[in-house]
Design an enzyme around this catalytic site. Structure first.
Site, mmCIF file in Angstrom:
data_model
loop_
_atom_site.group_PDB
_atom_site.id
_atom_site.type_symbol
_atom_site.label_atom_id
_atom_site.label_comp_id
_atom_site.label_asym_id
_atom_site.label_seq_id
_atom_site.Cartn_x
_atom_site.Cartn_y
_atom_site.Cartn_z
ATOM 1 N N TRP A 194 0.848 -1.198 0.000
ATOM 2 C CA TRP A 194 0.000 0.000 0.000
ATOM 3 C C TRP A 194 0.877 1.239 0.000
ATOM 4 O O TRP A 194 1.786 1.369 0.813
ATOM 5 C CB TRP A 194 -0.903 -0.005 1.233
ATOM 6 C CG TRP A 194 -1.693 1.251 1.457
ATOM 7 C CD1 TRP A 194 -2.318 2.009 0.504
ATOM 8 C CD2 TRP A 194 -1.929 1.903 2.712
ATOM 9 N NE1 TRP A 194 -2.943 3.092 1.085
ATOM 10 C CE2 TRP A 194 -2.726 3.049 2.449
ATOM 11 C CE3 TRP A 194 -1.580 1.630 4.039
ATOM 12 C CZ2 TRP A 194 -3.156 3.918 3.445
ATOM 13 C CZ3 TRP A 194 -2.004 2.493 5.029
ATOM 14 C CH2 TRP A 194 -2.788 3.616 4.741
ATOM 15 N N SER A 195 0.611 2.175 -0.925
ATOM 16 C CA SER A 195 1.223 3.495 -0.914
ATOM 17 C C SER A 195 2.749 3.380 -0.950
ATOM 18 O O SER A 195 3.310 2.885 -1.926
ATOM 19 C CB SER A 195 0.731 4.272 0.303
ATOM 20 O OG SER A 195 1.059 5.636 0.211
ATOM 21 N N TYR A 196 3.452 3.829 0.106
ATOM 22 C CA TYR A 196 4.911 3.710 0.160
ATOM 23 C C TYR A 196 5.348 2.245 0.073
ATOM 24 O O TYR A 196 6.474 1.949 -0.323
ATOM 25 C CB TYR A 196 5.427 4.339 1.450
ATOM 26 C CG TYR A 196 6.891 4.703 1.435
ATOM 27 C CD1 TYR A 196 7.302 5.974 1.067
ATOM 28 C CD2 TYR A 196 7.864 3.788 1.804
ATOM 29 C CE1 TYR A 196 8.654 6.323 1.054
ATOM 30 C CE2 TYR A 196 9.206 4.120 1.800
ATOM 31 C CZ TYR A 196 9.594 5.400 1.422
ATOM 32 O OH TYR A 196 10.933 5.732 1.410
ATOM 33 N N HIS B 134 -7.576 6.865 -0.591
ATOM 34 C CA HIS B 134 -6.258 6.234 -0.621
ATOM 35 C C HIS B 134 -6.231 4.858 0.040
ATOM 36 O O HIS B 134 -5.253 4.133 -0.085
ATOM 37 C CB HIS B 134 -5.254 7.163 0.069
ATOM 38 C CG HIS B 134 -3.828 6.757 -0.055
ATOM 39 N ND1 HIS B 134 -3.251 6.388 -1.252
ATOM 40 C CD2 HIS B 134 -2.827 6.667 0.891
ATOM 41 C CE1 HIS B 134 -1.977 6.089 -1.058
ATOM 42 N NE2 HIS B 134 -1.700 6.247 0.230
#
Length: 309
Positions: free
Chosen positions: A135-137, A285
């Protein structure tokens, strides 16, 4: 009072009972829904890993985002259907949660250390062909892994609102303005907390409950400033690695993502041969949190598609 009378009086009084301290039985450790693992990375940093579900099931390795923690995945690790079928492992990235938080850029800037963290978890927990979910980073971390170790040990990948390139700043949303020295990276605690609150709010279109948000804010604030600073500006060049993937790949993205724009998800799905793009309308997000039932169904389908050697 004379000494004699004092002695008589003392002798006439009954002796005070002597209270002996009773041996205390320590309280039993609480029954936890997971098995805790302490994974040792090659540079000596300890990575906290939490295992849920069916130990014989297809492995799913969950990698959280910037300032987050393994607890971000609670709606997956505590889902009874996923736990019944799959072996779920969530980790605290180095510098986050209960993992080690050493000082010094050498522990955070090089892609190799993140790649080796993931490999150490896979190897030390004997995860066979895991589905790697970032997820994300966590997308940066998955990219580090691909650059250092390739994808031969993986069964599938799920890019969730995940960074797969830093070449185009337009693929990032407005949430990043809360991760600057004037906001969440400030050395003033009150300013840093306000920035973190604002950043965390931007991670959701459908906002968490007050109780859930408190928990999330708590584990965000467990990430020290030196770690937050070191994670900034790391390079990422993995397009050739993405083009070479020949395993099932699912790209999950919220249409209203304010941290990593949905154009990033479309880029990733367009580069990876045969990738499936799943866009969540009305979601931000964190699709795995905001629409957990759909996310969990799609994750289960991806895990079932893993080709066994």
């Amino acid at each position: 009072m004379s000494a004699g009378l004092a002695g008589v009086g003392a002798a006439a009084l009954p002796a005070a009972p002597i209270r002996l301290a009773q041996a205390q039985t320590p309280p039993a450790a609480p029954a936890l829904p997971y098995r805790r693992h302490a994974v040792r990375a090659p540079d000596g940093v300890t990575i906290a890993a939490y295992e849920y579900g069916n130990p014989q099931g297809q492995a799913i390795l969950l990698v959280h985002g910037y300032q987050q923690a393994a607890m971000s995945w609670d709606r997956q690790t505590r889902d009874p259907d996923l736990a019944r079928e799959f072996r779920l492992v969530a980790i605290d990235l180095r510098g986050h949660g209960m993992s080690g938080k050493p000082e010094g850029d050498q522990h955070y800037k090089p892609g190799q250390v993140w790649a080796d963290d993931v490999k150490s978890v896979i190897d030390q927990l004997s995860l066979s062909k895991p589905v790697l979910v970032g997820w994300s980073y966590g997308g940066r971390v998955m990219g580090d892994y691909l650059n250092a170790h390739g994808h031969a040990a993986l069964g599938a990948m799920n890019w969730v609102g995940a960074t797969a390139s830093v070449a185009d700043p337009k693929r990032f949303g407005r949430a990043g303005r809360f991760n600057t020295p004037a906001t969440g990276l400030s050395d003033d605690p009150a300013t840093a907390i306000r920035g973190t609150v604002a950043f965390l709010r931007e991670c959701f279109e459908l906002q968490p409950t007050a109780s859930d948000f408190e928990t999330m804010l708590a584990f965000n604030m467990m990430v020290p400033r030196h770690v937050r600073m070191a994670l900034q500006g790391r390079p990422l060049d993995i397009e050739a690695r993405l083009k070479a993937l020949d395993i099932p790949v699912l790209v999950t993205h919220g249409a209203l993502d304010k941290a990593v724009d949905v154009s990033m998800g479309r880029y990733t799905a367009g580069v990876v041969p045969g990738a499936t793009l799943s866009v969540y309308d009305g979601i931000g997000h964190a699709p795995f949190w905001e629409d957990a039932p759909r996310f969990n169904r799609e994750l289960a389908a991806l895990a079932r598609s893993v080709r066994r050697a």
